[in-house]
Design a protein around this motif. Structure first.
Motif, PDB file in Angstrom:
ATOM      1  N   ARG A 150      44.603 -12.329  36.844  1.00  0.00           N
ATOM      2  CA  ARG A 150      44.521 -11.372  37.665  1.00  0.00           C
ATOM      3  C   ARG A 150      43.553 -10.123  37.000  1.00  0.00           C
ATOM      4  N   ASP A 153      40.184 -10.945  38.479  1.00  0.00           N
ATOM      5  CA  ASP A 153      40.028 -10.829  39.833  1.00  0.00           C
ATOM      6  C   ASP A 153      39.585  -9.584  40.025  1.00  0.00           C
ATOM      7  N   ARG A 154      40.278  -8.681  39.331  1.00  0.00           N
ATOM      8  CA  ARG A 154      39.994  -7.022  39.289  1.00  0.00           C
ATOM      9  C   ARG A 154      38.472  -6.883  39.046  1.00  0.00           C
ATOM     10  N   ILE A 156      36.170  -9.293  39.000  1.00  0.00           N
ATOM     11  CA  ILE A 156      35.218  -9.535  40.114  1.00  0.00           C
ATOM     12  C   ILE A 156      35.084  -8.577  41.168  1.00  0.00           C
ATOM     13  N   GLY A 157      36.230  -7.869  41.703  1.00  0.00           N
ATOM     14  CA  GLY A 157      36.088  -6.742  42.456  1.00  0.00           C
ATOM     15  C   GLY A 157      35.098  -5.477  41.992  1.00  0.00           C
ATOM     16  N   MET A 158      34.977  -5.371  40.717  1.00  0.00           N
ATOM     17  CA  MET A 158      34.207  -4.318  40.167  1.00  0.00           C
ATOM     18  C   MET A 158      32.741  -4.948  40.299  1.00  0.00           C
ATOM     19  N   SER A 161      31.308  -4.256  43.506  1.00  0.00           N
ATOM     20  CA  SER A 161      31.155  -2.961  44.165  1.00  0.00           C
ATOM     21  C   SER A 161      30.448  -1.966  43.551  1.00  0.00           C
ATOM     22  N   LYS A 171      24.216  -9.683  46.601  1.00  0.00           N
ATOM     23  CA  LYS A 171      25.462 -10.366  46.241  1.00  0.00           C
ATOM     24  C   LYS A 171      25.072 -10.737  44.715  1.00  0.00           C
ATOM     25  N   GLU A 199      41.440 -21.523  43.195  1.00  0.00           N
ATOM     26  CA  GLU A 199      42.008 -20.988  44.400  1.00  0.00           C
ATOM     27  C   GLU A 199      42.096 -19.535  44.714  1.00  0.00           C
ATOM     28  N   ILE A 200      42.621 -18.845  43.420  1.00  0.00           N
ATOM     29  CA  ILE A 200      42.685 -17.575  43.517  1.00  0.00           C
ATOM     30  C   ILE A 200      41.276 -16.768  43.321  1.00  0.00           C
ATOM     31  N   LEU A 201      40.781 -17.062  42.281  1.00  0.00           N
ATOM     32  CA  LEU A 201      39.356 -16.320  42.126  1.00  0.00           C
ATOM     33  C   LEU A 201      38.369 -16.734  43.081  1.00  0.00           C
ATOM     34  N   SER A 202      38.563 -17.995  43.733  1.00  0.00           N
ATOM     35  CA  SER A 202      37.311 -18.284  44.608  1.00  0.00           C
ATOM     36  C   SER A 202      35.880 -17.990  44.401  1.00  0.00           C
ATOM     37  N   ILE A 203      35.505 -18.370  42.911  1.00  0.00           N
ATOM     38  CA  ILE A 203      34.284 -18.231  42.728  1.00  0.00           C
ATOM     39  C   ILE A 203      33.874 -19.666  42.188  1.00  0.00           C
TER      40      ILE A 203
END
Lengths: 271, 231
Positions: A150, A153-154, A156-158, A161, A171, A199-203
């Motif tokens: 988790r 995932d956070r 990766i979002g940062m 952005s 990208k 699957e969750i992180l999809s990178i």
């Protein structure tokens, strides 16, 4: 022009510093010129893992504040001569990292090296943001367990952005490095499977590093595992990951349990 | 003496101008009011919050129904800010609460009442091309939200309309904020931490276990959330 790579995770203790050292050393052994930059101001560790703690004179903050120049602060590795380290300051805190200062240091390092590898501190605050801000690509270090996934995932979002690349509408290249993978626990099913994590992180997957006492041993003697125990399973996994970073196509292997005769005898006796 | 203020503190003042509407009723007043009602029906809310000047220049002291004109306007939610023309001394208007009329002002031509306000425009849909990661929050108060990726654990999507997720829903999806009970949540794989429609919510524990990790829609039936498998 150098590739600026950030090694990050969000969560602490997943193996960012170990992976920074091992990947950097593997790239350097492959003939690339590499600098490792420790962004963990106040809690520096990379110098210990690299065995350079007794050679630190100036650090990243000194360079940012103009007290020293890069040539004075960079520590050349004694084992692999294309590998250098820019240590963090242990006595300061992350507020000493100014965005202009960091930008200038990264730009200067980019002129001298093929790879600038930034070891991010844990968390999502200033230190981590500064470490990722100028990166072209990111390695996200994740353990196969839910809290680490988790947090990744956070992060990766940062990365998508808040970084310079994201703000320019580009990208960022991101790779997943699964560390502390325990084949026995995976076989028993008490660890998140590689497929679930992907699957969750999809990178894209950069590599899977098996849990191994060799890693701890290497850290304790102050050498990246790819230098101290180059034939060990984790070292081979890191070396393959480094080749993938250089753009080579190398199949990712999922570590499996290998039982030797002695293990078998020992298990028998315990039972 | 210490601590006293010798000079009174200044008050803040600034200018602001509004366009006031001027209504000029004509006799017979019953027909005029009917025409006004017709206009209001075609453009609901047109007079809401607008200052109105009542121009009585076409009225006489003896115009029938004049005493009921002002109450009739107030009944329709029209706020009369001032009255022009006519005369306060007419017996017909003796009961009116004659407002203190603002002075000056310039006439600015006839105002046309918009006619198409009744046809609702469709609220826009937000399309998110990738996954919503942990810690990210998408808020779209009017229309639907379409997510092409997944919604991660710790992420949140809030929409005034429905939420459509083409990947897995592992975080929170909140549809129909602002009172849209017809909003729904659709996902390719239900593993949500929380779903809510129009204020009614269900946590992971309260969700229908047979839908777990399956393509699912969530809708509100009465006051309970229903989980239905998608074909």
């Amino acid at each position: 022009m150098a590739k600026v790579l950030v090694v990050t995770s969000g969560k602490g203790g997943v193996g960012k510093t170990t992976s920074t050292a091992a990947l950097g050393a593997a790239l350097a052994k492959a003939g690339q010129s590499v600098v490792l930059v420790d962004f963990d101001v106040g809690l520096r560790n990379l110098d210990l893992v690299m065995g350079a703690e007794r050679r630190v004179v100036f650090d990243l903050i000194n360079v940012i504040q103009g007290d020293a120049n890069l040539a004075q602060a960079l520590i050349k590795d004694k084992r692999v001569d294309t590998l250098s380290l820019l240590p963090a300051s242990q006595t300061r805190d992350k507020d000493a990292l100014t965005s202009e200062g960091v930008a200038k240091v990264i730009a200067d390092l980019s002129k001298k090296f093929d790879w600038v590898i930034c070891d991010s501190p844990a968390g999502i605050e200033r230190g981590a943001q500064m470490a990722m801000h100028h990166a072209d690509m990111a390695v996200i270090v994740t353990n196969p367990e839910v809290s680490s996934v988790r947090d990744s995932d956070r992060i990766i979002g940062m990365l998508d952005s808040t970084t310079e690349k994201a703000k320019a509408g580009e990208k960022m290249e991101k790779f997943l490095l699964i560390t502390r993978y325990d084949p026995q626990r995976a076989a028993r099913g008490d660890m998140l499977g590689t497929d679930d994590v992907l699957e969750i992180l999809s990178i894209p997957l950069l590599g899977i590093i098996p849990e191994s006492p060799d890693v701890l041993k290497a850290s304790n003697v102050g050498a990246p595992v790819t230098i101290a125990e180059p034939e060990s399973a984790p070292a081979r996994a890191y070396t393959e990951a480094a080749r993938r970073l250089m753009g080579e196509k190398v199949e990712v292997t999922i570590p499996t349990e290998r039982k030797g005769l002695f293990d078998w005898l020992f298990k028998r006796r315990v039972a | 003496m210490s601590g006293t203020h010798s000079s009174p503190s200044r008050i803040r003042m600034s200018g602001r101008s509004f366009l006031a509407l001027t209504l000029t009723p004509e006799a017979p007043l019953t027909d005029w009011l009917a025409a006004l009602d017709h206009q209001i029906q075609r453009a609901a809310g047109f007079f809401t919050g607008k200052p109105v000047i009542l121009d009585l220049s076409l009225m006489q002291a003896s115009t029938p129904d004049l005493p009921y004109l002002l109450p009739a306007l107030q009944e329709r939610g029209i706020r009369v800010l001032g009255i022009e023309g006519g005369d306060k001394t007419w017996p017909a208007v003796a009961n009116w609460e004659w407002p203190e009329s603002p002075m000056g002002g310039r006439a600015s031509g006839p105002v046309t009442i918009p006619e198409n306000d009744m046809t609702p425009t469709l609220p826009p849909t937000l399309v998110v091309e990738e996954s919503v990661r942990s810690g990210q929050h998408i808020i779209w108060p009017d229309g639907d939200v379409v997510i092409l990726g997944a919604v991660s654990s710790g992420a949140e999507v809030t929409a005034g309309g429905s939420v459509h997720i083409y990947g897995a829903l592992r975080g929170r999806a909140i549809a129909g904020i602002g009172g849209n009970a017809d909003a729904r949540i659709f996902t390719r794989s239900l593993a949500a931490e929380l779903v809510a429609i129009d204020g009614f919510y269900a946590t992971a524990e309260e969700m229908d276990a047979k839908c777990t990790d399956k393509p699912t829609q969530v809708l509100l039936t009465g006051e309970t959330l229903a989980f239905k498998p998608l074909p």
